[in-house]
Write an enzyme that holds these catalytic residues in place. Sequence first.
Site, PDB file in Angstrom:
ATOM      1  N   ASP A 426       0.825  -1.213   0.000  1.00  0.00           N
ATOM      2  CA  ASP A 426       0.000   0.000   0.000  1.00  0.00           C
ATOM      3  C   ASP A 426       0.861   1.266   0.000  1.00  0.00           C
ATOM      4  OD1 ASP A 426      -2.403   1.398  -0.045  1.00  0.00           O
ATOM      5  OD2 ASP A 426      -3.271   0.263   1.607  1.00  0.00           O
ATOM      6  N   ASP A 483     -10.445   2.044  -3.625  1.00  0.00           N
ATOM      7  CA  ASP A 483     -10.863   1.646  -2.287  1.00  0.00           C
ATOM      8  C   ASP A 483     -12.386   1.536  -2.178  1.00  0.00           C
ATOM      9  OD1 ASP A 483      -8.402   1.302  -1.140  1.00  0.00           O
ATOM     10  OD2 ASP A 483      -8.301   3.283  -0.216  1.00  0.00           O
TER      11      ASP A 483
END
Length: 683
Positions: A426, A483
């Site tokens: 990430d 997301d």
Amino acid sequence: MKTWRFDAPGQTWVLASDGGIPWTVYWSSALPHGEDLAALAQAGQGDVTGGMLDANPPLSLCPEDTRSFPGQPGLVAYRDDTPIFPKFRETGEALHFRDEALGLSLRFEIATAGDVITAQTVFEAEERLALHWLAAPVLPGPQHATDIIDYAGRWIGEFQRRSTPWRPGIHMREARTGRSGHEHPPFALFPETGATNDTGRVFSMHYGWSGGHRMVAEELPDGRRQIQWGHASGTLQAGTKFRTAPLILAVSDQGFNGTAIAMQRHIRDHVVQWPTPTRPVHYNCWEAVYFDHDLAELTDIAARAAALGAERFVLDDGWFGRRDDDTSSLGDWQVDARKYPNGLKPLIDAVHALGMGFGLWVEPEMVNLNSDLARAHPDWILGPADQIEGRQQRVLDLANPAVADHLFGVLDALLAAHDIDYLKWDHNRVLPIATAAQTDALYRLLGDLRHAHPDVEIESCASGGGRIDAGILAHTHRVWLSDSNDALERTRIQHEAAQFLPAAVTGSHVGPRVCHTSGRTLSMELRAWVAASRHMGFEMDPRELTEDEAQTLKQVTTWWKANRDWMLAGDILRLQSADPSVTAELQRSNNGDQFVVFATKTAAGDQILPRPLRLTGLQRDARYRITLLNRDSAVKLSRGSPALKSGPVEVSGAYLMTHGLTLPWRFPETIWVLQGQRIERET
């Protein structure tokens, strides 16, 4: 005059030179073999008239200020605070040019890679200088195009298509956040007037770089157009050798789908280096437990996920340091003994016993000030001490060799000590300083880890879709597109991203019944089929599922497993829906024997009955058997008897592409899924 020719399926690029930097004679649809290139160079010379210079300065691969060029130059550099103005001449080596007086070298690397052409610029100096701008090989903008199509976006709203008319002056997009970005991803399309998904000529460009970048589309005073791509200005450190990222080029006479297929195939077949051909169904625990980790609960969740069809369990944020929220412990990549007193092995063993692989979330480029690492090494943090934080965190300076060595050491040890086959990597904040050195160092770190652990797959996530490009995909295997697990928003994002990204690299998960980023409540049927249109996974708490939801998810997952090999090796074609409330695409196998259509009803339509949905990319003289896979979900208000509701139909490719499929009526926020099989040719 020297000429060069480069060919890829659907396109030809011709260059010419009179001893200096070459210019583009032709970049468009494929030319016949044997075309007289010198004659093309002669035929394309422009006129000179009033209000102009006495000759047209060439729009070369690197336009030069010294030739009175009236637009953006391709090179801006300073030595000892003084601008330099090179005069490059040929060296005898193909596409290599020198300015002996200034000790400078310019080289263009152009190659065919499958269905695309790639092009890079390399600039070298004998003495150190400061480079402000270096363009990848510059191409002319299409003269018959009216619009520039590029993409904007934001967190949970990536790949928003934007169209800007060509006009005198500059259209510039620059990403200065240190990553390719939600805001200005490095993709652009240049359609000729009237182009659609299936028809017309389209030019496509992708700058394969994961850091800050710039695109300039400029119409010069004389009417010529140029398109430049490069690293964002001011992001390169002073030095003696500089290289742009590859500029990836596609041209098609079959509309936007033609260039999409070329870009998808390039990423899938030439950029990503796959450790294994199979794409397992993921389960990611983030939206089930967030930071609240409990071994017994996670083991139970893993068992439920496996029963639903998951093949890989990914443990997300919260397993390390004292990570109870996003304010602490980034940088401390040691297992949290409070949550895992016996380490990760009991969970990994339980996951493996269920027949699943094990993946782990990491964010190595980042650090919280509340961490052992930041307290021990405050000098490892990129940017000023009083910077504004993002997501309660800061960025480590990867260009510092001590930082890179440390990160490789902790990640290498983590992978060596555990049976981990997947990393979700990430990147949850933008850089405080836009520097290309950070991206170069990231590539080296990923390369070193891949060399040490070649069987480990890596997913690139950056607050969702904040770092998606061919540069990062040369070192990873999957991107987290957004997301947002809202299936309606995902439909739009996936549909637009398919202009460049294949299904095999595009992760898509079944989210919770109530989406945590939109608050919308959507059916399991819609959530499952939208995820099944890409690399499928789950990211909800399986304990919340009703019996009907679990059964639907199992059925869709079973179908995806049976069809994933041909789907993920095939092409995504966007359908030209006559109903703006329907977003539809067709995924076709490489041999054309089978396809699947996903038609999502995103809103209420303007008319009562659906318009026929035209398909594309089929053989006109072939017959196809079409099955409506989820016909049992038709509602009572669908009272008629369209053929697809009662069973398969068999029609020609010509019918499907000319008239189209007549679909049953549906409520908004639903999806029809149709599978097609070629059965014979018409005689």
